[in-house]
Design a protein around this motif. Structure first.
Motif, mmCIF file in Angstrom:
data_model
loop_
_atom_site.group_PDB
_atom_site.id
_atom_site.type_symbol
_atom_site.label_atom_id
_atom_site.label_comp_id
_atom_site.label_asym_id
_atom_site.label_seq_id
_atom_site.Cartn_x
_atom_site.Cartn_y
_atom_site.Cartn_z
ATOM 1 N N UNK A 100 1.055 -1.213 -0.108
ATOM 2 C CA UNK A 100 -0.024 -0.013 0.137
ATOM 3 C C UNK A 100 0.850 1.369 0.164
ATOM 4 N N UNK A 101 2.187 1.232 0.342
ATOM 5 C CA UNK A 101 3.084 2.549 0.395
ATOM 6 C C UNK A 101 3.874 2.643 -1.152
ATOM 7 N N UNK A 102 3.246 1.952 -1.852
ATOM 8 C CA UNK A 102 3.945 2.200 -3.059
ATOM 9 C C UNK A 102 3.439 3.252 -3.992
ATOM 10 N N UNK A 103 2.220 3.698 -3.793
ATOM 11 C CA UNK A 103 1.571 5.015 -4.463
ATOM 12 C C UNK A 103 0.104 4.454 -4.826
ATOM 13 N N UNK A 104 -0.625 5.449 -5.026
ATOM 14 C CA UNK A 104 -2.193 5.076 -5.401
ATOM 15 C C UNK A 104 -2.286 4.729 -6.730
ATOM 16 N N UNK A 105 -3.275 4.133 -7.202
ATOM 17 C CA UNK A 105 -3.594 3.622 -8.545
ATOM 18 C C UNK A 105 -2.697 2.272 -8.806
ATOM 19 N N UNK A 106 -3.240 1.626 -9.786
ATOM 20 C CA UNK A 106 -2.784 0.392 -10.168
ATOM 21 C C UNK A 106 -1.675 0.504 -10.864
ATOM 22 N N UNK A 107 -1.644 1.316 -11.937
ATOM 23 C CA UNK A 107 -0.461 1.700 -12.771
ATOM 24 C C UNK A 107 0.597 2.246 -12.125
ATOM 25 N N UNK A 108 0.528 2.962 -10.910
ATOM 26 C CA UNK A 108 1.651 3.513 -10.245
ATOM 27 C C UNK A 108 2.329 2.602 -9.433
ATOM 28 N N UNK A 109 1.452 1.555 -8.783
ATOM 29 C CA UNK A 109 1.892 0.507 -7.797
ATOM 30 C C UNK A 109 2.526 -0.344 -8.736
ATOM 31 N N UNK A 110 2.201 -0.758 -10.042
ATOM 32 C CA UNK A 110 2.899 -1.858 -10.698
ATOM 33 C C UNK A 110 4.367 -1.283 -11.187
ATOM 34 N N UNK A 111 4.631 -0.026 -10.914
ATOM 35 C CA UNK A 111 5.765 0.462 -11.295
ATOM 36 C C UNK A 111 7.099 -0.180 -10.391
ATOM 37 N N UNK A 112 6.366 -0.510 -9.055
ATOM 38 C CA UNK A 112 7.494 -1.023 -8.193
ATOM 39 C C UNK A 112 6.976 -2.457 -7.567
ATOM 40 N N UNK A 113 5.723 -2.935 -7.710
ATOM 41 C CA UNK A 113 5.336 -4.425 -7.473
ATOM 42 C C UNK A 113 4.662 -5.070 -8.416
ATOM 43 N N UNK A 114 5.972 -5.927 -9.131
ATOM 44 C CA UNK A 114 5.499 -6.470 -10.440
ATOM 45 C C UNK A 114 4.957 -7.856 -10.134
ATOM 46 N N UNK A 115 5.087 -8.580 -8.872
ATOM 47 C CA UNK A 115 4.822 -9.942 -8.732
ATOM 48 C C UNK A 115 3.991 -9.893 -7.327
ATOM 49 N N UNK A 116 2.818 -10.616 -7.330
ATOM 50 C CA UNK A 116 1.909 -10.722 -6.216
ATOM 51 C C UNK A 116 2.664 -12.023 -5.502
ATOM 52 N N UNK A 117 2.403 -12.295 -4.260
ATOM 53 C CA UNK A 117 2.672 -13.490 -3.572
ATOM 54 C C UNK A 117 2.375 -14.756 -4.431
ATOM 55 N N UNK A 118 1.050 -14.728 -4.912
ATOM 56 C CA UNK A 118 0.535 -15.928 -5.526
ATOM 57 C C UNK A 118 1.185 -16.291 -6.855
ATOM 58 N N UNK A 119 1.611 -15.047 -7.439
ATOM 59 C CA UNK A 119 2.265 -15.291 -8.823
ATOM 60 C C UNK A 119 3.915 -16.001 -8.455
ATOM 61 N N UNK A 120 4.551 -15.406 -7.402
ATOM 62 C CA UNK A 120 5.772 -16.010 -7.035
ATOM 63 C C UNK A 120 5.633 -17.656 -6.539
ATOM 64 N N UNK A 121 4.508 -17.995 -6.032
ATOM 65 C CA UNK A 121 4.451 -19.319 -5.875
ATOM 66 C C UNK A 121 4.172 -20.225 -6.953
ATOM 67 N N UNK A 122 3.169 -19.491 -7.941
ATOM 68 C CA UNK A 122 3.284 -20.093 -9.317
ATOM 69 C C UNK A 122 4.404 -20.460 -10.142
#
Length: 642
Positions: free
Chosen positions: A585-607
């Protein structure tokens, strides 16, 4: 060395030669002066008894004289009347006693002795004819298989009688078995009676000549039908391996049949027919069987001397096993001194086969050491030399008993050429060290050293450790599922499994250490937003790099693959999950802004991690998972909700 031939053993130098035809005329026989009367116990017969014996013999012998009666010429005495046949034998024996009495009584009339000799010649011609007819007409019932199986038939008949009330279908088979056995037994008894009579009357040579001619043809035919032929080393070397392998298979069948039936049956028959004379039965059996047996046991020696190839070792071991397993029968059947050369040939073949096996295993070791394939296997999988070598050794383990004999006195190889670190895995006290177990352990050691040398040539150290882990896993799993485990022991397996874990751990540290290090030891510790973004950035970069590089690699063994994936996931997923939950949540508002920093969800890492070590991946592109299933669909669902 065999004794001198049959002739020097028991034929008098003045004994006449025998014409093959049982119908030769009496005129071709020598006079009584040239036929020595066999020595026997002294008789005390008065003139009346002598006359009575000669007259009784004359009546019966004349009746069955094939030259004076067309009926006697075409009729078999032993088939026509067994009672009269036995009377005939008894009369001849009495005639012989009368002749001894006449010889011992110098005052006796020479006319009576001449008459007795003529009657004896006629009687012997009759018995020769009978002996020939019984042997010829009973070839089917006196074949080696029938003779050697008489005791087995008796056991089978006993078993059948136990169930004959319950199964009517068994009785015809039992009746047939009994009939065969009865005919065989009668024929053997008749032959023995005739042989004993002729031998005691001084006509052993004529009797044995007929026997050997007929029985040797049966043995020769049996050897031929079994596909056994005399071959030279040059002929063997010119054969394609497929042809030679077929001949070896035929020989394996042939030696089994010949020892159980052919030579066994001939020995039983010969011992029975000529039971009255040890020297005759030895000489007779030797002449009948020696040539065929020598050809049979010469074939292994020729094969052993042929061109050697590690792939041929299994057929050579099959031959060695066949001779070894049949050795008690070989010793028993060919126990005569005159058949010592047959035993000697079998022993020579065993020795040559053992030498061939040792040479081929040395060639196999050299082939491993000289393997020139440069590839480390780009995906880190099991090398072809490992697959071939372990398949080869696992098959060899099935011959451990035979190999133990072959290598019992063979010196162990020197260890100086291999690293000291590889000699820390001797067998435990619970697994006794044998020559063959040490030899197998040595060959695996040579293989592992070869693989280690291959791994050192790789520029990617993590790949080299995965390569070693994969290959040692294949070695250990092959040992566990084959007879190699009994040769090498649990201690050996445990120590190599420990090496496997070491290789896997080193691979994990080198290949995924940077990713693991990108996350904080305490994922919930308080840090600034900028620091959190930097951690996400490092994780994104290191995880993508590691995944794209390691995702093309293979771990062949499913258990090892799962263990390695679980180990990596255990070190990554829980830490990343906690960090993700707190700082995304601290990486910024909005999906596009958050994806600049968070590319992988925990589920994605597991998969992503669950798809490792299968050898195929899809490139990571703009946050989309290479997995064709849940990661991509999860992202699409997440974007649609936003």
């Amino acid at each position: 060395m065999p004794k001198k031939g049959m002739r020097s053993l028991w034929f008098h130098s003045k004994t006449s030669s025998y014409s093959l035809s049982p119908n030769s005329s009496p005129s071709s026989r020598p006079s009584h002066s040239t036929r020595p009367i066999p020595r026997s116990t002294s008789f005390s017969l008065d003139s009346a008894m002598i006359d009575q014996s000669i007259e009784a013999a004359a009546a019966l012998i004349t009746k069955w004289n094939p030259d004076s009666s067309s009926y006697a010429n075409v009729t078999s005495l032993f088939y026509e009347s067994k009672v009269e046949a036995m009377q005939f034998i008894h009369s001849v024996n009495n005639l012989q006693k009368a002749m001894h009495a006449l010889v011992s009584d110098n005052s006796s009339s020479s006319d009576k002795l001449v008459q007795a000799h003529k009657l004896m010649q006629i009687a012997m011609k009759r018995l020769q004819k009978e002996f020939y007819q019984i042997l010829s007409m009973n070839r089917a019932h006196l074949d080696p298989e029938s003779v050697s199986a008489r005791s087995s038939r008796a056991s089978a008949r006993s078993s059948i009688s136990d169930y004959e009330d319950d199964d009517d279908d068994v009785r015809p088979a039992g009746a047939s078995i009994e009939e065969v056995e009865e005919v065989s037994s009668i024929a053997m008894a008749d032959l023995r009676s005739i042989a004993e009579c002729m031998i005691s009357s001084g006509y052993a040579k004529e009797c044995v000549s007929i026997y050997k001619i007929i029985r040797q043809s049966i043995v020769d035919e049996g050897i031929y039908r079994l596909g056994v032929e005399k071959l030279s080393s040059s002929q063997i070397n010119k054969m394609p391996w497929e042809v030679l392998e077929l001949k070896i298979k035929n020989w394996l069948d042939a030696v089994k049949i010949s020892m159980r039936t052919l030579f066994t049956g001939e020995r039983i028959l010969c011992d029975h027919v000529f039971a009255s004379s040890d020297s005759i039965r030895e000489s007779c059996f030797t002449e009948i069987s020696k040539q065929g047996a020598t050809i049979l046991f010469n074939f292994p020696e020729v094969v052993a001397k042929s061109k050697k190839s590690p792939e041929k070792i299994f057929r050579v071991l099959d031959i060695y096993t066949a001779i070894s397993e049949n050795w008690p029968e070989i010793e028993s059947i060919f126990s005569f001194e005159s058949t010592a050369s047959v035993r000697s040939q079998a022993i020579t073949s065993i020795i040559r086969l053992g030498e061939s096996v040792r040479a081929m295993l040395s060639d196999f070791e050299s082939a491993i050491q000289k393997d020139s394939s440069k590839s480390l296997v780009r995906d880190g999988g099991v090398h072809s030399v490992t697959l071939h070598a372990m398949n080869y050794l696992s098959l060899l383990a099935d011959y451990s008993n035979i190999l133990g004999d072959i290598f019992a006195d063979w010196p162990q190889p020197a260890k100086s050429s291999l690293p000291e670190s590889y000699f820390d895995s001797p067998q435990s006290d619970e697994s006794p060290v044998t020559a063959i177990s040490m030899r197998i352990a040595w060959l695996i050691l040579v293989l592992l050293c070869k693989l280690d040398g291959r791994a050192k040539h790789s520029k990617d150290v993590s790949l080299s450790y995965l390569f070693l882990a994969n290959n040692i896993q294949h070695v250990v799993s092959t040992v566990r599922r084959s007879n190699l485990q009994y040769l090498l022991g649990e201690d050996w397996v445990a120590k190599h499994e420990a090496k496997l874990r070491q290789f896997a751990a080193k691979y994990e540290r080198l290949a995924w250490g940077k990713v693991i290090a990108s996350l904080p030891e305490n994922p919930t510790a308080e840090i600034s937003s900028a620091e959190a973004k930097e951690i996400f950035r490092k994780f994104n970069s290191s995880f993508e790099e590691a995944y794209l590089k390691q995702g093309t690699l293979v771990v062949s063994d499913p258990n090892l693959r799962d263990e390695m994936k679980v180990s990596i996931a255990t070190k990554l997923e829980p830490v990343y999950q906690k960090f993700y939950d707190k700082y995304r949540p601290t990486t910024g508002r909005g999906v596009r802004n958050a994806r600049l920093f968070v590319r992988f969800a925990p589920e994605d890492v597991g998969n992503y991690l669950s798809g490792l070590f299968l050898g195929t991946i899809e490139p990571v592109d703009c946050g989309s998972s290479p997995s064709p299933s849940s990661p991509s669909s999860h992202r699409r669902r997440e974007r649609s909700r936003r």
